[in-house]
Design a protein around this motif. Structure first.
Motif, PDB file in Angstrom:
ATOM      1  N   ASN A  78      -8.463   0.620  -3.625  1.00 46.64           N
ATOM      2  CA  ASN A  78      -8.169   0.523  -2.186  1.00 46.64           C
ATOM      3  C   ASN A  78      -8.899   1.589  -1.375  1.00 46.64           C
ATOM      4  O   ASN A  78      -9.194   1.382  -0.191  1.00 46.64           O
ATOM      5  CB  ASN A  78      -6.662   0.651  -1.943  1.00 46.64           C
ATOM      6  N   LYS A 124     -12.661   0.112  -1.050  1.00 49.43           N
ATOM      7  CA  LYS A 124     -12.909  -1.273  -0.653  1.00 49.43           C
ATOM      8  C   LYS A 124     -11.874  -1.706   0.379  1.00 49.43           C
ATOM      9  O   LYS A 124     -10.680  -1.456   0.204  1.00 49.43           O
ATOM     10  CB  LYS A 124     -12.838  -2.204  -1.870  1.00 49.43           C
ATOM     11  N   THR A 125     -12.326  -2.354   1.433  1.00 53.86           N
ATOM     12  CA  THR A 125     -11.382  -2.822   2.438  1.00 53.86           C
ATOM     13  C   THR A 125     -10.898  -4.232   2.172  1.00 53.86           C
ATOM     14  O   THR A 125      -9.822  -4.609   2.605  1.00 53.86           O
ATOM     15  CB  THR A 125     -12.021  -2.818   3.836  1.00 53.86           C
ATOM     16  N   SER A 169     -19.050   2.864   0.698  1.00 50.94           N
ATOM     17  CA  SER A 169     -17.937   3.403   1.478  1.00 50.94           C
ATOM     18  C   SER A 169     -18.221   4.784   2.044  1.00 50.94           C
ATOM     19  O   SER A 169     -17.455   5.288   2.864  1.00 50.94           O
ATOM     20  CB  SER A 169     -16.668   3.450   0.633  1.00 50.94           C
ATOM     21  N   SER A 214      -9.125  -7.299   0.528  1.00 49.43           N
ATOM     22  CA  SER A 214      -7.896  -7.344  -0.252  1.00 49.43           C
ATOM     23  C   SER A 214      -8.241  -7.562  -1.722  1.00 49.43           C
ATOM     24  O   SER A 214      -9.346  -7.989  -2.072  1.00 49.43           O
ATOM     25  CB  SER A 214      -7.000  -8.480   0.235  1.00 49.43           C
ATOM     26  N   SER A 221       0.815  -1.220   0.000  1.00 52.50           N
ATOM     27  CA  SER A 221       0.000   0.000   0.000  1.00 52.50           C
ATOM     28  C   SER A 221       0.848   1.270   0.000  1.00 52.50           C
ATOM     29  O   SER A 221       0.459   2.285  -0.599  1.00 52.50           O
ATOM     30  CB  SER A 221      -0.954   0.005   1.198  1.00 52.50           C
ATOM     31  N   ARG A 261     -14.350   6.504   3.212  1.00 48.07           N
ATOM     32  CA  ARG A 261     -13.450   5.583   3.909  1.00 48.07           C
ATOM     33  C   ARG A 261     -13.847   4.175   3.521  1.00 48.07           C
ATOM     34  O   ARG A 261     -15.025   3.893   3.332  1.00 48.07           O
ATOM     35  CB  ARG A 261     -13.583   5.733   5.432  1.00 48.07           C
ATOM     36  N   PRO A 262     -12.918   3.269   3.414  1.00 48.95           N
ATOM     37  CA  PRO A 262     -13.286   1.911   3.038  1.00 48.95           C
ATOM     38  C   PRO A 262     -13.998   1.183   4.165  1.00 48.95           C
ATOM     39  O   PRO A 262     -13.640   1.314   5.319  1.00 48.95           O
ATOM     40  CB  PRO A 262     -11.927   1.246   2.736  1.00 48.95           C
ATOM     41  N   ILE A 263     -15.032   0.446   3.822  1.00 46.17           N
ATOM     42  CA  ILE A 263     -15.702  -0.442   4.762  1.00 46.17           C
ATOM     43  C   ILE A 263     -15.883  -1.779   4.084  1.00 46.17           C
ATOM     44  O   ILE A 263     -15.885  -1.860   2.849  1.00 46.17           O
ATOM     45  CB  ILE A 263     -17.066   0.107   5.221  1.00 46.17           C
ATOM     46  N   PRO A 264     -16.023  -2.870   4.846  1.00 49.54           N
ATOM     47  CA  PRO A 264     -16.213  -4.171   4.195  1.00 49.54           C
ATOM     48  C   PRO A 264     -17.437  -4.131   3.271  1.00 49.54           C
ATOM     49  O   PRO A 264     -18.511  -3.698   3.665  1.00 49.54           O
ATOM     50  CB  PRO A 264     -16.440  -5.109   5.380  1.00 49.54           C
TER      51      PRO A 264
END
Length: 356
Positions: A241, A244-245, A339, A247, A221, A351-354
């Motif tokens: 990235n 999306k959280t 997100s 990988s 990253s 912000r990324p969230i699952p």
């Protein structure tokens, strides 16, 4: 009488004719020339200026101003496309003739009509509020038309990738983020990315021969963030990235697989093969490809069908069988929307969230 370019591919037989056409040859030759022109060069590479490129960059700036004039409406309880996109789209449709005429004053009215059609379709679908590699392809058609009309020449190739196409991608990320455009079929689990293909094709060429960066570097990253502004490939990874959280193995498994390739040369060649097969070779995507005087096609097999036969083909609209294509099948919520929504439905900063 002025005629807009129209979609004419309805069947696999139609697509087979297109795949043997001079227009397909010209399109591929153009994409490959652009790829070669940016090989080993960073986004900030000094490739000079040209009046046509400057005018095109200003055109994209003017289009971005329309996104400011049409802010997203309150839509917190939905992860699907924001209806304000249609207001932006309609305003763009209305203003494009004058924008194009001022940008390219040497063009005829008929030529402006053709360019307007390709450029408008470059920003997504008004009805479905979605975007995919087929819309991105329309922007390539827009640039190819300008090249065929002698607005651009071969000396502009590097500028067209590093300046114009890069600016278009930046604008599209603004539009995708503001209006929560839905993926038009080929989202990350089935394709490279929720929206784009060409940043990876051109971006891999930029990285060919790099002393330190390798395909596996996309999993670091810090490296991705450090070089995102200079390399389209890493810029695209950085954008994924940011929303999306999960990988890349889960959110974009194809990119994860490609990271195992040893050299950027092989990635670059593989991207071209994949583009031919997964974008230019798919009916659900290419049924939306438009033909006009600048990008022509001869008679197609489906045009000899009876009206009754045509009426059984989804009213001239084909859906992929068991495969997601760049089409209008199952609605897929925007990962960007996910997100930016908190659990109670209130907006928050990106912000990324699952999600995946």
């Amino acid at each position: 009488m002025t005629e807009k370019p129209t979609s004419r591919i309805l069947t696999q037989e139609d697509l087979d004719v297109f795949l043997q056409s001079k227009t397909l040859d010209a399109l591929l030759e153009f994409v490959l020339a652009l790829r070669d022109a940016c090989k080993g060069r960073v986004n900030s590479f000094d490739c000079g200026e040209s009046n046509a490129v400057t005018a095109t960059l200003q055109l994209l700036e003017d289009i971005e101003k329309l996104t400011i004039a049409h802010s997203a409406v309150s839509n917190e309880k939905s992860r699907f496309g924001n209806p304000a996109f249609r207001d932006f789209y309609d305003d763009l449709d209305a203003k494009l003739p004058s924008l194009l005429e001022s940008s390219y004053p040497s063009l005829s009215n008929d030529e402006v009509v053709e360019l307007r059609t390709y450029l408008l379709e470059s920003f997504g679908n008004r009805t479905r509020i979605d975007y995919g590699s087929g819309h991105e392809l329309n922007f390539m058609c827009f640039l190819l038309c300008l090249f065929r009309l002698d607005v651009f020449d071969e000396s502009d190739y590097t500028r067209l990738v590093l300046h114009v196409f890069n600016r278009y991608i930046a604008l599209m990320r603004t539009i995708q983020s503001q209006y929560w455009l839905e993926p038009a079929g080929s989202h990350g689990v089935w394709g490279l990315d929720d929206y784009h293909f060409l940043p990876f094709l051109f971006g891999a060429s930029q990285l060919v021969g790099h002393k330190y960066l390798r395909p596996r570097s996309i999993h670091d990253s810090e490296i991705v963030e450090m070089y995102a502004k200079e390399y389209m490939y890493l810029g695209a990874i950085n954008f994924i990235n940011s929303v999306k959280t999960a990988s890349l193995r889960w959110s974009s498994p194809m990119l994860d697989d490609i990271s195992g390739v040893k050299t950027w040369d092989k990635v670059s060649e593989g991207m071209v093969k994949m583009y031919k097969a997964e974008v230019l070779g798919k009916v659900p995507i290419m049924q939306h490809f438009m033909f006009g005087k600048i990008l022509p096609i001869g008679p197609l097999p489906s045009e000899s069908l009876s009206e009754e036969d045509k009426s059984t083909s989804h009213d001239g609209h084909v859906h992929g069988e068991g495969v997601f294509g760049d089409c209008c099948g199952i609605k897929v919520p925007s990962a960007i929307a996910a997100s930016t929504l908190s659990h109670n439905g209130e907006l928050r900063s990106v912000r990324p969230i699952p999600f995946d």
